[in-house]
Write a protein that holds these residues in place. Sequence first.
Motif, short mmCIF file in Angstrom:
data_model
loop_
_atom_site.label_atom_id
_atom_site.label_comp_id
_atom_site.label_asym_id
_atom_site.label_seq_id
_atom_site.Cartn_x
_atom_site.Cartn_y
_atom_site.Cartn_z
N UNK A 152 0.80 -1.22 0.00
CA UNK A 152 0.00 0.00 0.00
C UNK A 152 0.84 1.27 0.00
N UNK A 153 1.83 1.32 0.91
CA UNK A 153 2.61 2.55 1.07
C UNK A 153 4.02 2.20 1.55
N UNK A 154 4.95 2.19 0.63
CA UNK A 154 6.31 1.72 0.92
C UNK A 154 7.01 2.62 1.94
N UNK A 155 6.71 3.91 1.96
CA UNK A 155 7.35 4.83 2.91
C UNK A 155 6.91 4.52 4.34
N UNK A 156 5.62 4.30 4.54
CA UNK A 156 5.13 3.95 5.89
C UNK A 156 5.74 2.62 6.33
N UNK A 157 5.88 1.68 5.38
CA UNK A 157 6.50 0.38 5.68
C UNK A 157 7.94 0.57 6.15
N UNK A 158 8.70 1.36 5.41
CA UNK A 158 10.11 1.59 5.77
C UNK A 158 10.22 2.29 7.13
N UNK A 159 9.32 3.23 7.39
CA UNK A 159 9.34 3.96 8.67
C UNK A 159 9.12 3.02 9.85
N UNK A 160 8.10 2.14 9.74
CA UNK A 160 7.77 1.27 10.88
C UNK A 160 8.87 0.22 11.08
N UNK A 161 9.44 -0.30 9.98
CA UNK A 161 10.52 -1.28 10.11
C UNK A 161 11.72 -0.66 10.79
N UNK A 162 12.04 0.57 10.40
CA UNK A 162 13.17 1.27 11.01
C UNK A 162 12.89 1.60 12.48
N UNK A 163 11.68 2.06 12.78
CA UNK A 163 11.33 2.44 14.16
C UNK A 163 11.37 1.23 15.10
N UNK A 164 10.94 0.08 14.61
CA UNK A 164 10.90 -1.12 15.46
C UNK A 164 12.19 -1.94 15.40
N UNK A 165 13.05 -1.61 14.46
CA UNK A 165 14.31 -2.34 14.34
C UNK A 165 14.12 -3.75 13.85
N UNK A 166 13.20 -3.95 12.93
CA UNK A 166 12.98 -5.28 12.36
C UNK A 166 14.01 -5.53 11.28
N UNK A 167 14.21 -6.77 10.93
CA UNK A 167 15.28 -7.15 10.01
C UNK A 167 15.12 -6.54 8.63
N UNK A 168 13.93 -6.71 8.05
CA UNK A 168 13.71 -6.25 6.67
C UNK A 168 13.51 -4.75 6.63
#
Length: 91
Positions: A75-91
């Motif tokens: 849906x929204x790649x920017x929101x995806x990247x933000x949440x992955x970075x904020x939570x420190x997930x692998x991908x």
Amino acid sequence: MAEYLAADKKQEIFSKYGKSNTDTGSPESQIALFSYRIAHLTEHLKANKKDHFTQRALLRLVGKRRQLLDYLKAKDIERYRDIVKALGLRK
């Protein structure tokens, strides 16, 4: 024993990752909540290796989080990247 996920802790997660502290439905807030629960269950399983019921629940949570991450990525790649970075997930 204290409840590990009290209402105020949920409010804190939703306000930090969602749009507001009542934003319980956005993918970001759901992913953050699942991540918190996954971390808690992982710690439990380190101490209780033979608890297969909790292990199954953990795998289901990881799957749900993966589905939400895939949805958000589509849906929204920017929101995806933000949440992955904020939570420190692998991908």
